[in-house]
Motif scaffolding. Structure first.
Motif, short mmCIF file in Angstrom:
data_model
loop_
_atom_site.label_atom_id
_atom_site.label_comp_id
_atom_site.label_asym_id
_atom_site.label_seq_id
_atom_site.Cartn_x
_atom_site.Cartn_y
_atom_site.Cartn_z
N CYS A 271 41.91 63.14 7.93
CA CYS A 271 42.93 63.06 8.99
C CYS A 271 42.51 62.05 10.05
O CYS A 271 43.35 61.31 10.59
CB CYS A 271 43.13 64.44 9.63
SG CYS A 271 43.89 65.66 8.54
N PHE A 272 41.21 62.01 10.37
CA PHE A 272 40.68 61.03 11.34
C PHE A 272 40.99 59.61 10.87
O PHE A 272 41.47 58.78 11.64
CB PHE A 272 39.18 61.24 11.50
CG PHE A 272 38.48 60.16 12.29
CD1 PHE A 272 38.28 60.31 13.66
CD2 PHE A 272 38.02 59.00 11.68
CE1 PHE A 272 37.64 59.32 14.40
CE2 PHE A 272 37.38 58.00 12.40
CZ PHE A 272 37.20 58.16 13.77
N GLU B 103 43.23 58.57 8.68
CA GLU B 103 44.68 58.32 8.69
C GLU B 103 45.16 58.02 10.11
O GLU B 103 46.01 57.13 10.31
CB GLU B 103 45.41 59.53 8.12
CG GLU B 103 45.21 59.72 6.62
CD GLU B 103 45.86 61.00 6.12
OE1 GLU B 103 46.52 61.68 6.93
OE2 GLU B 103 45.70 61.32 4.92
N LEU B 104 44.64 58.75 11.09
CA LEU B 104 45.02 58.52 12.49
C LEU B 104 44.59 57.14 12.95
O LEU B 104 45.37 56.37 13.54
CB LEU B 104 44.39 59.59 13.37
CG LEU B 104 44.51 59.41 14.90
CD1 LEU B 104 45.97 59.50 15.32
CD2 LEU B 104 43.66 60.44 15.63
N GLN C 40 46.49 53.85 11.89
CA GLN C 40 47.85 53.59 12.36
C GLN C 40 47.88 52.37 13.26
O GLN C 40 47.03 52.19 14.14
CB GLN C 40 48.39 54.81 13.10
CG GLN C 40 48.60 56.02 12.22
CD GLN C 40 49.22 57.17 12.98
OE1 GLN C 40 50.11 56.97 13.83
NE2 GLN C 40 48.76 58.38 12.72
N ASP D 85 51.00 59.95 22.60
CA ASP D 85 51.12 59.92 21.14
C ASP D 85 49.79 60.29 20.47
O ASP D 85 49.77 60.97 19.44
CB ASP D 85 51.57 58.54 20.66
CG ASP D 85 53.01 58.23 21.05
OD1 ASP D 85 53.73 59.16 21.45
OD2 ASP D 85 53.40 57.05 20.97
N TYR D 86 48.70 59.84 21.07
CA TYR D 86 47.37 60.12 20.53
C TYR D 86 47.08 61.62 20.55
O TYR D 86 46.67 62.20 19.53
CB TYR D 86 46.34 59.35 21.35
CG TYR D 86 44.89 59.54 20.94
CD1 TYR D 86 44.42 59.00 19.74
CD2 TYR D 86 44.01 60.24 21.75
CE1 TYR D 86 43.09 59.17 19.38
CE2 TYR D 86 42.68 60.40 21.39
CZ TYR D 86 42.23 59.86 20.20
OH TYR D 86 40.92 60.01 19.83
N GLN E 266 48.73 63.85 17.97
CA GLN E 266 48.29 63.74 16.58
C GLN E 266 46.88 64.30 16.35
O GLN E 266 46.28 64.05 15.31
CB GLN E 266 48.37 62.29 16.12
CG GLN E 266 49.78 61.74 16.17
CD GLN E 266 49.94 60.48 15.35
OE1 GLN E 266 49.48 60.39 14.22
NE2 GLN E 266 50.59 59.48 15.93
N LEU E 267 46.37 65.07 17.31
CA LEU E 267 45.04 65.64 17.18
C LEU E 267 45.07 67.08 16.68
O LEU E 267 44.11 67.83 16.84
CB LEU E 267 44.30 65.58 18.52
CG LEU E 267 44.02 64.19 19.08
CD1 LEU E 267 43.33 64.29 20.44
CD2 LEU E 267 43.16 63.36 18.12
N GLN F 151 40.82 69.67 21.18
CA GLN F 151 42.12 69.13 21.60
C GLN F 151 42.27 69.16 23.12
O GLN F 151 42.69 68.17 23.73
CB GLN F 151 43.25 69.94 20.96
CG GLN F 151 43.42 69.72 19.46
CD GLN F 151 44.63 70.45 18.93
OE1 GLN F 151 45.75 70.30 19.42
NE2 GLN F 151 44.42 71.27 17.90
N LEU G 285 36.58 60.18 18.86
CA LEU G 285 37.87 60.72 19.29
C LEU G 285 37.87 60.97 20.79
O LEU G 285 38.90 60.80 21.45
CB LEU G 285 38.18 62.01 18.53
CG LEU G 285 38.52 61.84 17.05
CD1 LEU G 285 38.61 63.21 16.37
CD2 LEU G 285 39.83 61.07 16.87
#
Length: 263
Positions: free
Chosen positions: A8-9, A11-12, A15, A38-39, A42-43, A51, A219
């Motif tokens: 997932c990291f 893929e994020l 972008q 937006d960031y 998507q966490l 988060q 992150l």
């Protein structure tokens, strides 16, 4: 971080929306707000503790982007460093050379400046302005007025594009070499130059000594890196809003270097 979270990291961070540097869509405040909102949305692959901690950092940065008083921004930045985990998550390199996106240690750094065709230049002319002239320096991305920084890059091409000069403009260049393990003083590098694509390329061979640079560290650090990576719409005005947070970072580092250490 689990294998699924790592996927997932990646893929994020692949972008296009989160690639750096960024050009503004409207004002700096609006552009940074949209990017960070937006960031955070998507966490969802992280647990709630991470988060919320990252969202808190983003809130501080968005509040700073809405400010125009330098002292207020600096005070807010200090509060962020004190009340969040950001300092512990930043990529601080100690006694080592930085590693680029291909796993290569960067030892050569380059600098260029404008020159005149009819003048001979000595080595001292292409190093740094005399310290006696510090009072005449204006704020830029990573320095505040009166405290100039030596701007260098890992490639001569990056220097050229940053200056925005034409290919026929007269320029003069210099190269600086970092020496690993030098005994004359300590070398600390606060690395804000790791773009998302650089981090992804480097997965598997990051060797950062006693401290491992984890996915979660990046992150946490990304919002600050992004806030400092917007291209200025106009570099010829007295106050450049896009540099306000990076100026605050420089000021904070200048006052708190003793707090930066590697354990």
């Amino acid at each position: 971080m689990t294998e699924q979270e790592k996927k997932c990291f990646i893929e994020l961070m692949k972008q296009e929306e989160f690639q750096l540097p960024r050009r503004m869509d409207g004002s700096y405040r609006a552009s940074l707000h949209k990017l960070l909102d937006d960031y955070v949305r998507q966490l969802g692959f992280l647990d709630r503790v991470h988060q919320k901690a990252i969202a808190d950092i983003c809130t501080y940065l968005k509040e700073m982007a809405a400010m125009h008083d330098t002292r207020e921004i600096w005070d807010h930045f200090s509060a962020m460093m004190e009340h969040t985990e950001l300092l512990q998550r930043l990529h601080i390199i100690c006694h080592q050379l930085p590693v680029d996106g291909y796993g290569i240690k960067n030892s050569n750094l380059f600098r260029i400046r404008e020159c005149m065709d009819n003048k001979n230049y000595a080595r001292k002319d292409i190093f740094h302005m005399p310290l006696t002239e510090n009072r005449h320096t204006r704020a830029y991305r990573y320095n505040i007025a009166g405290y100039p920084s030596l701007y260098v890059s890992s490639t001569i091409y990056c220097c050229f594009t940053e200056m925005g000069k034409g290919e026929h403009d007269p320029l003069i260049g210099s190269m600086f070499r970092l020496r690993e393990g030098r005994s004359q003083g300590d070398l600390y590098i606060a690395d804000l130059g790791v773009r998302p694509i650089d981090f992804i390329k480097s997965i598997g061979y990051r060797d950062l000594g006693r401290r491992k640079y984890r996915y979660t560290d990046y992150l946490y650090a990304y919002p600050l890196i992004a806030a400092c990576s917007f291209i200025a719409a106009n570099k010829h005005v007295n106050y450049i809003h896009e540099y306000s947070i990076s100026n605050a970072l420089f000021s904070w580092l200048h006052q708190h270097l003793s707090l930066i250490h590697i354990s």
